[in-house]
Design a protein around this motif. Structure first.
Motif, mmCIF file in Angstrom:
data_model
loop_
_atom_site.group_PDB
_atom_site.id
_atom_site.type_symbol
_atom_site.label_atom_id
_atom_site.label_comp_id
_atom_site.label_asym_id
_atom_site.label_seq_id
_atom_site.Cartn_x
_atom_site.Cartn_y
_atom_site.Cartn_z
ATOM 1 N N SER A 212 -9.871 -12.775 -2.581
ATOM 2 C CA SER A 212 -8.565 -12.137 -2.804
ATOM 3 C C SER A 212 -8.537 -10.686 -2.316
ATOM 4 O O SER A 212 -7.693 -9.901 -2.739
ATOM 5 C CB SER A 212 -8.197 -12.210 -4.286
ATOM 6 O OG SER A 212 -9.167 -11.551 -5.064
ATOM 7 N N ARG A 213 -9.410 -10.337 -1.380
ATOM 8 C CA ARG A 213 -9.488 -8.958 -0.887
ATOM 9 C C ARG A 213 -8.220 -8.528 -0.151
ATOM 10 O O ARG A 213 -7.954 -7.353 -0.029
ATOM 11 C CB ARG A 213 -10.720 -8.758 -0.024
ATOM 12 C CG ARG A 213 -10.677 -9.464 1.307
ATOM 13 C CD ARG A 213 -12.020 -9.413 2.019
ATOM 14 N NE ARG A 213 -11.990 -10.086 3.293
ATOM 15 C CZ ARG A 213 -12.039 -11.396 3.464
ATOM 16 N NH1 ARG A 213 -12.139 -12.196 2.426
ATOM 17 N NH2 ARG A 213 -11.988 -11.930 4.672
ATOM 18 N N TRP A 214 -7.417 -9.449 0.273
ATOM 19 C CA TRP A 214 -6.157 -9.137 0.948
ATOM 20 C C TRP A 214 -5.155 -8.487 -0.008
ATOM 21 O O TRP A 214 -4.236 -7.783 0.418
ATOM 22 C CB TRP A 214 -5.537 -10.415 1.533
ATOM 23 C CG TRP A 214 -5.281 -11.456 0.488
ATOM 24 C CD1 TRP A 214 -6.148 -12.423 0.063
ATOM 25 C CD2 TRP A 214 -4.110 -11.606 -0.310
ATOM 26 N NE1 TRP A 214 -5.574 -13.162 -0.938
ATOM 27 C CE2 TRP A 214 -4.317 -12.684 -1.190
ATOM 28 C CE3 TRP A 214 -2.888 -10.930 -0.359
ATOM 29 C CZ2 TRP A 214 -3.365 -13.103 -2.109
ATOM 30 C CZ3 TRP A 214 -1.936 -11.357 -1.282
ATOM 31 C CH2 TRP A 214 -2.182 -12.428 -2.133
ATOM 32 N N LEU B 53 -2.363 -4.901 0.285
ATOM 33 C CA LEU B 53 -0.956 -5.259 0.099
ATOM 34 C C LEU B 53 -0.333 -4.447 -1.031
ATOM 35 O O LEU B 53 0.725 -3.830 -0.860
ATOM 36 C CB LEU B 53 -0.811 -6.753 -0.190
ATOM 37 C CG LEU B 53 0.607 -7.229 -0.549
ATOM 38 C CD1 LEU B 53 1.556 -7.029 0.632
ATOM 39 C CD2 LEU B 53 0.581 -8.687 -0.992
ATOM 40 N N VAL B 54 -0.980 -4.417 -2.178
ATOM 41 C CA VAL B 54 -0.445 -3.678 -3.322
ATOM 42 C C VAL B 54 -0.365 -2.187 -3.003
ATOM 43 O O VAL B 54 0.658 -1.539 -3.277
ATOM 44 C CB VAL B 54 -1.285 -3.939 -4.594
ATOM 45 C CG1 VAL B 54 -0.886 -3.003 -5.720
ATOM 46 C CG2 VAL B 54 -1.159 -5.396 -5.019
ATOM 47 N N LEU B 55 -1.398 -1.649 -2.403
ATOM 48 C CA LEU B 55 -1.395 -0.224 -2.038
ATOM 49 C C LEU B 55 -0.241 0.083 -1.090
ATOM 50 O O LEU B 55 0.522 1.023 -1.316
ATOM 51 C CB LEU B 55 -2.718 0.178 -1.390
ATOM 52 C CG LEU B 55 -2.747 1.615 -0.897
ATOM 53 C CD1 LEU B 55 -2.904 2.581 -2.057
ATOM 54 C CD2 LEU B 55 -3.832 1.821 0.121
ATOM 55 N N ARG B 56 -0.091 -0.710 -0.038
ATOM 56 C CA ARG B 56 0.961 -0.471 0.953
ATOM 57 C C ARG B 56 2.347 -0.557 0.335
ATOM 58 O O ARG B 56 3.204 0.291 0.591
ATOM 59 C CB ARG B 56 0.879 -1.498 2.089
ATOM 60 C CG ARG B 56 0.014 -1.152 3.225
ATOM 61 C CD ARG B 56 0.281 -2.050 4.455
ATOM 62 N NE ARG B 56 1.310 -3.035 4.291
ATOM 63 C CZ ARG B 56 1.109 -4.304 3.930
ATOM 64 N NH1 ARG B 56 -0.094 -4.764 3.726
ATOM 65 N NH2 ARG B 56 2.143 -5.141 3.795
ATOM 66 N N VAL B 57 2.597 -1.573 -0.472
ATOM 67 C CA VAL B 57 3.928 -1.778 -1.039
ATOM 68 C C VAL B 57 4.282 -0.654 -2.018
ATOM 69 O O VAL B 57 5.365 -0.072 -1.933
ATOM 70 C CB VAL B 57 4.048 -3.172 -1.707
ATOM 71 C CG1 VAL B 57 5.327 -3.287 -2.509
ATOM 72 C CG2 VAL B 57 3.983 -4.267 -0.640
ATOM 73 N N VAL B 58 3.379 -0.331 -2.911
ATOM 74 C CA VAL B 58 3.675 0.712 -3.907
ATOM 75 C C VAL B 58 3.737 2.083 -3.247
ATOM 76 O O VAL B 58 4.669 2.854 -3.474
ATOM 77 C CB VAL B 58 2.639 0.678 -5.056
ATOM 78 C CG1 VAL B 58 2.834 1.857 -6.003
ATOM 79 C CG2 VAL B 58 2.732 -0.641 -5.812
ATOM 80 N N PHE B 59 2.766 2.394 -2.424
ATOM 81 C CA PHE B 59 2.726 3.694 -1.736
ATOM 82 C C PHE B 59 3.905 3.806 -0.767
ATOM 83 O O PHE B 59 4.551 4.847 -0.665
ATOM 84 C CB PHE B 59 1.389 3.829 -1.004
ATOM 85 C CG PHE B 59 1.016 5.214 -0.612
ATOM 86 C CD1 PHE B 59 0.964 6.243 -1.531
ATOM 87 C CD2 PHE B 59 0.683 5.492 0.709
ATOM 88 C CE1 PHE B 59 0.591 7.527 -1.157
ATOM 89 C CE2 PHE B 59 0.310 6.770 1.091
ATOM 90 C CZ PHE B 59 0.264 7.790 0.158
ATOM 91 N N GLY B 60 4.196 2.733 -0.068
ATOM 92 C CA GLY B 60 5.338 2.720 0.846
ATOM 93 C C GLY B 60 6.653 2.925 0.124
ATOM 94 O O GLY B 60 7.527 3.664 0.591
ATOM 95 N N PRO C 294 -3.621 -2.572 7.762
ATOM 96 C CA PRO C 294 -2.691 -2.989 6.709
ATOM 97 C C PRO C 294 -3.171 -4.157 5.860
ATOM 98 O O PRO C 294 -2.578 -4.469 4.845
ATOM 99 C CB PRO C 294 -1.452 -3.382 7.487
ATOM 100 C CG PRO C 294 -2.013 -3.910 8.771
ATOM 101 C CD PRO C 294 -3.193 -3.019 9.074
ATOM 102 N N GLY C 295 -4.201 -4.824 6.303
ATOM 103 C CA GLY C 295 -4.671 -5.999 5.578
ATOM 104 C C GLY C 295 -4.057 -7.281 6.108
ATOM 105 O O GLY C 295 -3.182 -7.278 6.975
ATOM 106 N N LYS C 296 -4.534 -8.370 5.555
ATOM 107 C CA LYS C 296 -4.157 -9.711 6.000
ATOM 108 C C LYS C 296 -2.677 -10.024 5.771
ATOM 109 O O LYS C 296 -2.033 -10.660 6.601
ATOM 110 C CB LYS C 296 -5.033 -10.711 5.250
ATOM 111 C CG LYS C 296 -4.942 -12.123 5.714
ATOM 112 C CD LYS C 296 -5.948 -12.960 4.919
ATOM 113 C CE LYS C 296 -6.080 -14.348 5.474
ATOM 114 N NZ LYS C 296 -7.094 -15.125 4.755
ATOM 115 N N ALA C 297 -2.124 -9.580 4.643
ATOM 116 C CA ALA C 297 -0.735 -9.878 4.288
ATOM 117 C C ALA C 297 0.175 -8.776 4.822
ATOM 118 O O ALA C 297 0.650 -7.930 4.074
ATOM 119 C CB ALA C 297 -0.595 -10.019 2.774
ATOM 120 N N SER C 298 0.369 -8.780 6.129
ATOM 121 C CA SER C 298 1.200 -7.753 6.771
ATOM 122 C C SER C 298 1.843 -8.318 8.031
ATOM 123 O O SER C 298 1.348 -9.276 8.626
ATOM 124 C CB SER C 298 0.334 -6.545 7.145
ATOM 125 O OG SER C 298 -0.589 -6.889 8.164
#
Length: 153
Positions: free
Chosen positions: A19-21, A25-32, A134-138
């Motif tokens: 679940s390293r992806w 994802l969480v960092l990008r969405v919240v920080f974004g 950005p990670g896998k979920a991008s």
């Protein structure tokens, strides 16, 4: 007992690895979202933001404030999507470096205060995203795969 603990620890580490992806994802969405919201407020009140820039002695205050506001707004939206993540981190780092050097540093008296500043933390997060991606979920990863570009995610 030792084998039991080792087996459980291995399973837990495997689950975290699988679940390293989720971390990027969480960092990008919240920080974004933080930057999108900040940028939107600045864009909606750019004249007041420009007055603050003038008070800080930043050259071309209206232009600089507008550029900074739109950088935050567009940068935040792109981070949420994971689109052009590495590219957008560069102007975001510059934006924060300018804030740190021209504005925040006036009130900082020592290394401890620099290290504890929000702007430095933001720069480090942008730097991490620039280096790690950005990670896998991008959308970046999706587009890369569609274009046949090999990713390491």
């Amino acid at each position: 007992m030792r084998e039991f603990i080792a087996t459980r620890a291995s399973r837990l580490l495997d689950a975290l690895y699988a679940s390293r992806w989720l971390g990027p994802l969480v960092l990008r969405v919240v920080f974004g979202y933080f930057w999108l919201e900040t940028g939107l407020a600045k864009v909606q009140h750019v004249d007041g933001f420009a007055e603050r820039f003038a008070g800080w002695g930043i050259p071309f205050p209206w232009f600089s404030a507008t550029l900074s506001a739109w950088t935050d707004l567009v940068g935040g939206a792109l981070l949420i999507l994971g689109l052009l993540t590495r590219v957008v981190c560069v102007p975001m780092i510059i934006n924060m470096a300018v804030a740190l050097i021209l504005v925040v540093s006036r009130d900082l008296t020592g290394l401890d205060e620099y290290v504890e500043s929000s702007e430095l933390t933001y720069i480090l997060i942008f730097f991490w995203l620039l280096m790690a991606g950005p990670g896998k979920a991008s959308l970046d990863t999706l587009l890369a795969r569609r274009l046949g570009i090999r990713t390491r995610d």
